[in-house]
Design a protein around this motif. Structure first.
Motif, short mmCIF file in Angstrom:
data_model
loop_
_atom_site.label_atom_id
_atom_site.label_comp_id
_atom_site.label_asym_id
_atom_site.label_seq_id
_atom_site.Cartn_x
_atom_site.Cartn_y
_atom_site.Cartn_z
N UNK A 115 0.82 -1.22 0.00
CA UNK A 115 0.00 0.00 0.00
C UNK A 115 0.85 1.26 0.00
N UNK A 116 2.12 1.14 0.38
CA UNK A 116 2.98 2.32 0.48
C UNK A 116 3.93 2.45 -0.69
N UNK A 117 5.22 2.24 -0.41
CA UNK A 117 6.24 2.45 -1.43
C UNK A 117 6.22 1.39 -2.52
N UNK A 118 5.81 0.18 -2.15
CA UNK A 118 5.73 -0.89 -3.15
C UNK A 118 7.07 -1.25 -3.77
N UNK A 119 8.13 -1.25 -2.98
CA UNK A 119 9.46 -1.54 -3.52
C UNK A 119 9.58 -3.03 -3.85
N UNK A 120 9.99 -3.30 -5.08
CA UNK A 120 10.07 -4.69 -5.54
C UNK A 120 11.09 -5.47 -4.72
N UNK A 121 12.21 -4.84 -4.38
CA UNK A 121 13.24 -5.55 -3.63
C UNK A 121 12.74 -5.95 -2.25
N UNK A 122 12.00 -5.06 -1.61
CA UNK A 122 11.48 -5.36 -0.27
C UNK A 122 10.40 -6.43 -0.34
N UNK A 123 9.49 -6.30 -1.29
CA UNK A 123 8.41 -7.29 -1.42
C UNK A 123 8.98 -8.66 -1.77
N UNK A 124 10.00 -8.69 -2.63
CA UNK A 124 10.62 -9.97 -2.98
C UNK A 124 11.30 -10.61 -1.79
N UNK A 125 11.96 -9.80 -0.97
CA UNK A 125 12.62 -10.33 0.22
C UNK A 125 11.61 -10.85 1.23
N UNK A 126 10.48 -10.16 1.36
CA UNK A 126 9.43 -10.64 2.28
C UNK A 126 8.86 -11.95 1.79
N UNK A 127 8.60 -12.05 0.48
CA UNK A 127 8.08 -13.30 -0.08
C UNK A 127 9.07 -14.44 0.13
N UNK A 128 10.35 -14.15 -0.03
CA UNK A 128 11.36 -15.19 0.18
C UNK A 128 11.41 -15.62 1.64
N UNK A 129 11.22 -14.67 2.56
CA UNK A 129 11.22 -15.01 3.98
C UNK A 129 9.99 -15.83 4.36
N UNK A 130 8.89 -15.62 3.65
CA UNK A 130 7.66 -16.36 3.93
C UNK A 130 7.64 -17.73 3.27
N UNK A 131 8.45 -17.93 2.25
CA UNK A 131 8.45 -19.19 1.51
C UNK A 131 8.93 -20.31 2.41
N UNK A 132 8.31 -21.51 2.26
CA UNK A 132 8.76 -22.65 3.07
C UNK A 132 10.17 -23.06 2.67
N UNK A 133 10.95 -23.56 3.61
CA UNK A 133 12.32 -23.97 3.28
C UNK A 133 12.33 -25.10 2.26
N UNK A 134 13.26 -25.01 1.32
CA UNK A 134 13.36 -26.04 0.29
C UNK A 134 13.98 -27.30 0.86
N UNK A 135 13.52 -28.43 0.34
CA UNK A 135 14.06 -29.72 0.79
C UNK A 135 15.52 -29.83 0.38
N UNK A 136 16.33 -30.28 1.31
CA UNK A 136 17.76 -30.42 1.04
C UNK A 136 18.02 -31.74 0.32
N UNK A 137 18.68 -31.64 -0.82
CA UNK A 137 19.01 -32.83 -1.59
C UNK A 137 20.43 -33.25 -1.22
N UNK A 138 20.56 -34.44 -0.68
CA UNK A 138 21.88 -34.92 -0.29
C UNK A 138 22.69 -35.28 -1.52
#
Length: 204
Positions: free
Chosen positions: A66-89
């Motif tokens: 609703x405010x600045x709408x900065x792509x870098x900030x929104x992308x970082x928030x989405x990445x922080x919310x994303x579930x951790x990826x499964x580790x492939x041994x």
């Protein structure tokens, strides 16, 4: 007994002392805090994401949108919310797949992707989607290619592919020496002249 310390009460004043700088609504206080964070520079906002809860991240995402709408900030928030990826041994991929088998597997995968682009029905894939539509598409493709899906080697397809390629190489060497060995889909047969490996059909 000493008399209690009575404070004169002004009409309309709350009975208990409440600091004027303490918001009554915790949600409003949290939003005000996140709005202050959203007012910072993008690197400063991103640096503080690691300490936030998912609810705080979602609220910060809404504030930033609703405010600045900065792509870098929104992308970082989405990445922080994303579930951790499964580790492939690494051990899962220690066995290299022979080039000839890799070519077959890659060809099948690209053929299936090409088949999907010819269908009218659109399917969605992802962790939040059910696999039913994708399985239906896979079964439809397999039926047009004469491919059996009854016992897929999902867990050990690399090892199985390497093993089949190794058997084929051994079979070719043994077949040249006259031993009764398997050569891919062809088998050595016993004739009056001894063990004979039928020749592969010549390509047109």
């Amino acid at each position: 007994m000493p008399a209690p310390d009575l404070k004169p009460q002004t009409p309309g004043e709350p009975l208990t002392d409440t600091p004027s700088d303490t918001p009554a609504d915790p949600q409003a206080a949290k939003r005000a805090e996140l709005e202050a964070i959203a007012a910072l520079n993008a690197p400063e906002v991103i640096e503080g994401l690691a300490t936030m809860t998912p609810d705080e991240l979602r609220l910060l995402h809404a504030i930033e949108t609703d405010g600045k709408g900065r792509v870098t900030v929104l992308g970082a928030i989405n990445a922080a919310l994303a579930p951790p990826k499964a580790t492939v041994t690494p051990s899962s991929y220690e066995i290299p797949l022979p080039p000839e088998v890799s070519g077959v597997v890659a060809g099948a995968l690209f053929d299936f992707l090409g088949f999907l682009t010819t269908r009218d029905k659109v399917i969605s894939l992802g962790s939040t989607e059910t696999p039913h539509d994708a399985m239906d598409a896979l079964e439809e493709w397999a039926s047009t290619r004469g491919l059996q899906l009854d016992e897929p080697a999902v867990a050990d397809w690399q090892e199985r592919g390497t093993e089949l390629a190794t058997q084929q190489d051994v079979g070719k060497s043994a077949g040249d020496a006259g031993d009764p060995a398997t050569i891919g889909p062809r088998r050595a047969v016993l004739t009056e002249q001894g063990w004979v490996v039928p020749e592969a059909p010549k390509k047109a």
